[in-house]
Design a protein around this motif. Structure first.
Motif, PDB file in Angstrom:
ATOM      1  N   ILE A   1     -19.405 -11.800  51.404  1.00  0.00           N
ATOM      2  CA  ILE A   1     -19.900 -12.131  52.737  1.00  0.00           C
ATOM      3  C   ILE A   1     -19.594 -10.932  53.629  1.00  0.00           C
ATOM      4  O   ILE A   1     -18.448 -10.702  54.012  1.00  0.00           O
ATOM      5  N   ASP A   2     -20.618 -10.166  53.949  1.00  0.00           N
ATOM      6  CA  ASP A   2     -20.449  -8.920  54.693  1.00  0.00           C
ATOM      7  C   ASP A   2     -20.870  -9.122  56.136  1.00  0.00           C
ATOM      8  O   ASP A   2     -21.996  -9.522  56.409  1.00  0.00           O
ATOM      9  N   THR A   3     -19.971  -8.837  57.066  1.00  0.00           N
ATOM     10  CA  THR A   3     -20.283  -8.986  58.490  1.00  0.00           C
ATOM     11  C   THR A   3     -20.566  -7.629  59.124  1.00  0.00           C
ATOM     12  O   THR A   3     -20.181  -7.349  60.246  1.00  0.00           O
ATOM     13  N   ALA A   4     -21.281  -6.774  58.399  1.00  0.00           N
ATOM     14  CA  ALA A   4     -21.495  -5.403  58.856  1.00  0.00           C
ATOM     15  C   ALA A   4     -22.288  -5.330  60.151  1.00  0.00           C
ATOM     16  O   ALA A   4     -22.108  -4.421  60.948  1.00  0.00           O
TER      17      ALA A   4
ATOM     18  N   LYS B   1     -20.546   0.700  48.103  1.00  0.00           N
ATOM     19  CA  LYS B   1     -19.969   1.336  46.918  1.00  0.00           C
ATOM     20  C   LYS B   1     -19.818   0.324  45.783  1.00  0.00           C
ATOM     21  O   LYS B   1     -20.093   0.632  44.621  1.00  0.00           O
ATOM     22  N   LEU B   2     -19.401  -0.880  46.119  1.00  0.00           N
ATOM     23  CA  LEU B   2     -19.296  -1.930  45.102  1.00  0.00           C
ATOM     24  C   LEU B   2     -20.658  -2.245  44.489  1.00  0.00           C
ATOM     25  O   LEU B   2     -20.815  -2.358  43.284  1.00  0.00           O
ATOM     26  N   MET B   3     -21.671  -2.368  45.330  1.00  0.00           N
ATOM     27  CA  MET B   3     -23.003  -2.691  44.839  1.00  0.00           C
ATOM     28  C   MET B   3     -23.627  -1.529  44.064  1.00  0.00           C
ATOM     29  O   MET B   3     -24.459  -1.738  43.195  1.00  0.00           O
TER      30      MET B   3
ATOM     31  N   LYS C   1     -16.220  -1.400  56.253  1.00  0.00           N
ATOM     32  CA  LYS C   1     -16.599  -2.599  55.495  1.00  0.00           C
ATOM     33  C   LYS C   1     -17.933  -2.402  54.773  1.00  0.00           C
ATOM     34  O   LYS C   1     -18.058  -2.680  53.582  1.00  0.00           O
ATOM     35  N   SER C   2     -18.929  -1.917  55.497  1.00  0.00           N
ATOM     36  CA  SER C   2     -20.249  -1.733  54.880  1.00  0.00           C
ATOM     37  C   SER C   2     -20.217  -0.677  53.789  1.00  0.00           C
ATOM     38  O   SER C   2     -20.832  -0.844  52.735  1.00  0.00           O
TER      39      SER C   2
ATOM     40  N   SER D   1     -25.090 -11.856  58.998  1.00  0.00           N
ATOM     41  CA  SER D   1     -24.327 -11.477  57.823  1.00  0.00           C
ATOM     42  C   SER D   1     -25.279 -11.414  56.637  1.00  0.00           C
ATOM     43  O   SER D   1     -26.366 -11.984  56.649  1.00  0.00           O
ATOM     44  N   ILE D   2     -24.849 -10.704  55.618  1.00  0.00           N
ATOM     45  CA  ILE D   2     -25.620 -10.633  54.386  1.00  0.00           C
ATOM     46  C   ILE D   2     -24.727 -11.080  53.241  1.00  0.00           C
ATOM     47  O   ILE D   2     -23.605 -10.604  53.104  1.00  0.00           O
TER      48      ILE D   2
END
Length: 444
Positions: free
Chosen positions: A230-233, A196-198, A190-191, A215-216
């Motif tokens: 919404i990243d739950t890394a 990669k998207l960012m 996920k991270s 989350s970030i």
């Protein structure tokens, strides 16, 4: 969008946690998942009381060792419940009184006593109420007496619960971005996918702490549209205790799904579909969120001409309730097809917001009824008069019929599948209602 509070029920075995869970969620059998191929008990569900919506989590019984100390793994459950939940319901049994296990659990919970509410179950009558004061020694003030199995005093109990979560529930989000929850079991990438998207040639607006704990929220623009990922890394950085990590990761995941417009379910191409993947997919579908399945680590899979087709067939067998979700095969490591995700999100959003004119729907209805007319085992006359779309995102349809009780679950599923065959709605969960002359609504 309103953030939904998380209410966790904790306690030792046999105090009635599942009974209270079912009572709050208004479900007779909350431990059996309605979706196929989910073999484990469902332990979380949405609930509503007095206009407040929240998520209830049943943490399972905290079990002592033979020497009366709390097992590390199960102790970890209670610790995570304290960390993740907005309110912890500590449930005890009036018939048994205060036990050593209750005292051990109380010690764990005492570090955040401000978010703990003590409830004493099986208080069936006024005589039982006289016994609750023994439980004051747990250190959480006056216990709230209830009888979950009969519903005694549960209404008053829930009034107090929503008072405690009221301030949390009023948190508002006022931006107009598309909110995308990135979910999946630990270590699926996920991270890496978010990074990669960012890291691509995209206008990153800002990076701020999200409203979800650990989350970030990452904000970017693509084709003049705002995206909030919404990243739950942070989920994978917990203590290295295997038991309970997967289970409690669901708590943060469901909060992310509740906030989202679109859910990206990340699957590891090199691993089997897990029970957690199935639960996440089921929860997403039940809550009518748009969904896209991202198959990561595709670069590590040996391929031939049939690999993609075989993989999709296997996914559809394991996740039959989200066959409608588009699948994208990517590599977060190399960036292969990662950029396609942003375009697909926009496509799915358009599908979800699509409206079908009533005239087209009634032509559709005539075709599908002629192909397979509705029938009932009683032999009573079954008729569907017309259909109309009353809402989009999620696309919502009302079928008007002579009697809702005569429309079988099988036929409702048939109509749902035909709607999708005719109008696609790729990635969008369709909601249907059946309204009879008795004005009763039946959702499916």
């Amino acid at each position: 969008m309103i953030k939904k509070s998380i209410v966790a029920i904790v306690g030792r075995p046999n105090v009635g946690k599942s009974t209270l869970f079912n009572r709050i969620c208004k479900k007779r059998i909350a431990i059996v998942d309605a979706e196929e191929r989910i073999t484990r008990d469902r332990k979380y569900e949405e609930a509503e009381w007095a206009g407040y919506n929240f998520v209830v989590v049943d943490t399972g019984g905290i079990i002592p060792r033979a020497d009366n100390t709390i097992d590390k793994a199960v102790k970890f459950q209670a610790e995570i419940a304290i960390e993740e939940a907005d309110l912890v319901l500590f449930l005890v049994d009036v018939k048994v009184g205060t036990t050593d296990t209750d005292m051990e659990i109380a010690k764990i919970l005492s570090i955040r006593r401000d978010k703990v509410m003590l409830a004493v179950n099986k208080v069936d009558n006024e005589k039982d109420e006289l016994e609750i004061y023994d439980l004051l020694k747990l250190g959480f003030g006056d216990p709230f007496p209830i009888a979950a199995i009969h519903g005694r005093n549960v209404g008053n109990f829930l009034d107090e619960v929503v008072k405690r979560i009221e301030k949390v529930s009023e948190t508002q989000e006022e931006d107009d971005s598309i909110k995308i929850a990135i979910v999946g079991k630990p270590n699926v990438g996920k991270s890496s996918l978010v990074n990669k998207l960012m890291g691509q040639d995209i206008n990153i607006v800002t990076e701020i702490p999200g409203t979800t704990r650990d989350s970030i929220d990452l904000h970017l623009k693509h084709h003049k549209r705002k995206f909030t990922f919404i990243d739950t890394a942070g989920l994978r950085k917990k203590k290295k205790i295997k038991y309970g990590v997967e289970y409690f990761s669901v708590i943060r995941t469901i909060e992310s799904i509740n906030r989202a417009d679109v859910v990206l379910l990340i699957i590891d191409a090199t691993d089997d579909v897990s029970n957690q993947d199935q639960k996440i997919a089921s929860y997403t579908s039940r809550n009518f969120k748009d969904i896209i399945v991202i198959i990561n680590k595709w670069d590590l899979v040996k391929k031939d001409n049939s690999t993609v087709g075989s993989f999709i067939n296997k996914l559809n067998e394991e996740l039959p309730f989200i066959k409608y979700a588009p699948k994208i095969f990517v590599s977060a490591l190399t960036g292969q097809r990662v950029r396609n995700i942003l375009d697909k999100i926009l496509e799915v959003e358009e599908e979800s917001k699509k409206r079908i004119p009533t005239s087209e729907l009634n032509q559709f209805l005539s075709r599908v009824i002629a192909k397979f007319p509705p029938a009932h085992s009683s032999g009573k006359h079954t008729k569907i008069f017309y259909c109309t779309q009353v809402q989009s995102h999620p696309p919502t349809f009302v079928f008007f019929c002579n009697n809702t009780k005569l429309i079988t679950k099988h036929y409702k599923k048939y109509l749902l599948n035909q709607l999708r065959d005719s109008f696609k709605f790729e990635g969008a969960t369709i909601k249907t209602f059946f309204r009879g002359r008795d004005a009763a609504d039946n959702s499916f």
